[in-house]
Structures are given as structure tokens and as C-alpha cells.
Design a protein around this motif. Sequence first.
Motif, PDB file in Angstrom:
ATOM      1  N   SER A 162       2.485  -3.952 -18.045  1.00 55.38           N
ATOM      2  CA  SER A 162       3.969  -4.207 -17.408  1.00 55.38           C
ATOM      3  C   SER A 162       4.420  -3.240 -16.448  1.00 55.38           C
ATOM      4  N   TYR A 163       3.932  -1.824 -16.902  1.00 57.76           N
ATOM      5  CA  TYR A 163       4.301  -0.643 -15.710  1.00 57.76           C
ATOM      6  C   TYR A 163       3.763  -1.087 -14.386  1.00 57.76           C
ATOM      7  N   LEU A 164       2.567  -1.481 -14.521  1.00 54.44           N
ATOM      8  CA  LEU A 164       1.728  -1.791 -13.139  1.00 54.44           C
ATOM      9  C   LEU A 164       2.398  -2.829 -12.393  1.00 54.44           C
ATOM     10  N   ARG A 165       2.681  -4.119 -13.264  1.00 57.83           N
ATOM     11  CA  ARG A 165       3.300  -5.115 -12.629  1.00 57.83           C
ATOM     12  C   ARG A 165       4.393  -4.695 -11.942  1.00 57.83           C
ATOM     13  N   LYS A 166       5.616  -4.058 -12.535  1.00 58.74           N
ATOM     14  CA  LYS A 166       6.620  -3.482 -12.038  1.00 58.74           C
ATOM     15  C   LYS A 166       6.320  -2.848 -10.429  1.00 58.74           C
ATOM     16  N   LYS A 167       5.493  -1.921 -10.290  1.00 57.36           N
ATOM     17  CA  LYS A 167       5.107  -1.228  -9.317  1.00 57.36           C
ATOM     18  C   LYS A 167       4.397  -1.938  -8.347  1.00 57.36           C
ATOM     19  N   LEU A 168       3.641  -2.592  -8.673  1.00 55.10           N
ATOM     20  CA  LEU A 168       3.096  -3.886  -7.588  1.00 55.10           C
ATOM     21  C   LEU A 168       4.051  -4.740  -7.059  1.00 55.10           C
ATOM     22  N   SER A 169       5.043  -5.172  -7.840  1.00 58.26           N
ATOM     23  CA  SER A 169       6.132  -5.869  -7.340  1.00 58.26           C
ATOM     24  C   SER A 169       7.160  -5.187  -6.381  1.00 58.26           C
ATOM     25  N   VAL A 172      -3.185  -3.869  -1.096  1.00 57.29           N
ATOM     26  CA  VAL A 172      -3.133  -2.757  -1.823  1.00 57.29           C
ATOM     27  C   VAL A 172      -4.100  -1.662  -1.738  1.00 57.29           C
ATOM     28  N   THR A 173      -3.887  -0.620  -1.908  1.00 57.01           N
ATOM     29  CA  THR A 173      -5.085   0.399  -1.741  1.00 57.01           C
ATOM     30  C   THR A 173      -4.655   1.307  -3.108  1.00 57.01           C
ATOM     31  N   LEU A 174      -5.666   1.670  -3.770  1.00 55.60           N
ATOM     32  CA  LEU A 174      -5.789   2.651  -4.718  1.00 55.60           C
ATOM     33  C   LEU A 174      -6.551   4.007  -4.542  1.00 55.60           C
ATOM     34  N   ASP A 175      -5.989   4.853  -4.293  1.00 52.03           N
ATOM     35  CA  ASP A 175      -6.737   6.248  -4.087  1.00 52.03           C
ATOM     36  C   ASP A 175      -7.190   6.878  -5.376  1.00 52.03           C
ATOM     37  N   CYS A 176      -8.478   6.974  -5.671  1.00 53.40           N
ATOM     38  CA  CYS A 176      -8.935   7.549  -6.775  1.00 53.40           C
ATOM     39  C   CYS A 176      -9.082   8.895  -7.037  1.00 53.40           C
ATOM     40  N   ALA A 177      -8.859   9.605  -5.875  1.00 55.53           N
ATOM     41  CA  ALA A 177      -8.806  10.990  -5.714  1.00 55.53           C
ATOM     42  C   ALA A 177      -7.354  11.527  -6.015  1.00 55.53           C
ATOM     43  N   THR A 178      -6.188  10.989  -5.582  1.00 52.47           N
ATOM     44  CA  THR A 178      -4.886  11.257  -5.786  1.00 52.47           C
ATOM     45  C   THR A 178      -4.093  10.431  -6.588  1.00 52.47           C
ATOM     46  N   LEU A 228      -1.055   4.665  -5.695  1.00 51.83           N
ATOM     47  CA  LEU A 228      -1.039   3.306  -5.284  1.00 51.83           C
ATOM     48  C   LEU A 228      -0.116   2.991  -4.054  1.00 51.83           C
ATOM     49  N   SER A 229      -0.741   2.270  -3.233  1.00 49.99           N
ATOM     50  CA  SER A 229       0.000   2.137  -1.940  1.00 49.99           C
ATOM     51  C   SER A 229      -0.241   0.719  -1.247  1.00 49.99           C
ATOM     52  N   THR A 230       0.943   0.265  -0.430  1.00 51.64           N
ATOM     53  CA  THR A 230       0.615  -0.924   0.360  1.00 51.64           C
ATOM     54  C   THR A 230       1.535  -0.585   1.538  1.00 51.64           C
ATOM     55  N   PRO A 231       1.692  -1.241   2.671  1.00 51.79           N
ATOM     56  CA  PRO A 231       2.599  -1.017   3.770  1.00 51.79           C
ATOM     57  C   PRO A 231       3.776  -0.730   3.441  1.00 51.79           C
ATOM     58  N   ALA A 232       4.399  -1.098   2.145  1.00 52.32           N
ATOM     59  CA  ALA A 232       5.800  -1.007   1.862  1.00 52.32           C
ATOM     60  C   ALA A 232       5.850   0.359   1.352  1.00 52.32           C
ATOM     61  N   GLY A 233       5.043   1.233   0.681  1.00 52.33           N
ATOM     62  CA  GLY A 233       5.409   2.370   0.096  1.00 52.33           C
ATOM     63  C   GLY A 233       4.336   2.672  -0.803  1.00 52.33           C
ATOM     64  N   SER A 234       4.568   3.630  -1.678  1.00 50.02           N
ATOM     65  CA  SER A 234       3.453   4.120  -2.541  1.00 50.02           C
ATOM     66  C   SER A 234       4.126   4.682  -3.779  1.00 50.02           C
TER      67      SER A 234
END
Length: 220
Positions: free
Chosen positions: A191-198, A128-134, A137-143
Amino acid sequence: MAEDEKALSKALVTILERNNYSVDAVDDGQAALDYLEADNYDGVILDIMMPKVDGITVLKTIRSRGNRIPILMLTAKAEVDDKVLGLDAGANDYLTKPFHTKELLARIRAMTRTQTVQTDSRLQMGNVTLDCATFELSTPAGSFRLANKEFQVLELLMRNPHSLIASERLLEKIWGYDSEAEINVVWVYISYLRKKLSALHANIQIKATRNAGYSLEELP
């Protein structure tokens, strides 16, 4: 932010929050010192003319403690001597009231830029990568581009991996000491973040510890 003119203070909070800043507002110098003692901020907007403790005294006290936090001074006075006094006392910049919103935001960006550069603009944990400028939230699967409060919650967790952060701490840090938000708003954003990470097939998770708080951990 320390500003004793209530209308201006309210307007500044609105402007800053609309531009993705999290703000704690106080109306006297002693409260400003108390807040700075209790928490870690990215920058301070400080009025010179304030009750209890004036802005210059607040500024000198902050600097005498070795705190190098970026500080923007506000004043209704335009005299050169006042500007020199503030800058010599350790202010990073100076803005005279009334001012344009665009100039205020530009000066805030400028004075915090050095600090921003010094901290990681991209946080990484697992895949997981979090870009603090933009706010991406991204992984190789998307963003996903995170909403302001979502970003702030995840940033705090990613800057403190494996550390247990209390719900009350998240509420105070992100929604502010004086916020009327209830503690369950923290759970909602978790909860919002968990869904996005999943959805992104992240190999990290936000772990809840009953009656204690949340931590960011690798999946087993």
C-alpha cells in the motif's frame, strides 16, 4: 548468518538491520546449509566453531555445490593456520572476534562489492527507476527515498517483472523465516509503495492476484 553465540548473534542482527541489511540468523551449521539451499542470499557470515556441522565443512559444502556466494568467516581463534584453512576452503574474507562494527561492515561491503557491481545498481521499468545504492525511487515527475523494507519489496518486484510473487515469499525473503511479523504487513508495505508510485505518476503498477500474490505490471 550462522553464529551459535546467542548474544553475539542478536547483536549482529541488530547491527546489520540498522544498516539496511535483511538477515536470517541460524545457530548451527546444518541450518545454515538448509537456508542456503532454500533461498538466494547476497552474502554469508559464518562462524567456524558451530554445533552439528562446523563452519569449514559448511563452507566446503557450499563451494562443492558450485555456489560462489560471498562468505565472511568469523572465529574466536586468531591462529594463522585457521585463517589459511578458511581462505583455502573458499572464504572471501576472515574476521577474528572481538571486532569493531565499522570493520565488520567495511568487510561485508568489500566482499559483496563485486557481486553488487555485476548486478544492476539502477533498475528500470516503464518510467520508473529504482536506485539500489541510494534507495531512491524516481520518475520524471519526482522522487522518494524509500524506507528499508519498502525498498526491498519493490526491488524484488522490479527484479522479477510480470512474475507473480506470493505474499508468503515476500514475508520470508524480506522479514525472515523466523520473523513474528504477520502476513498483513506485506499488504501494508504494498500500500505504501502504491501510493508513492501514484504520486510520482508512474506508468507501472503493483497488481494483486487474489490468494496468489503480487506482480509488477505496466499500466494499460
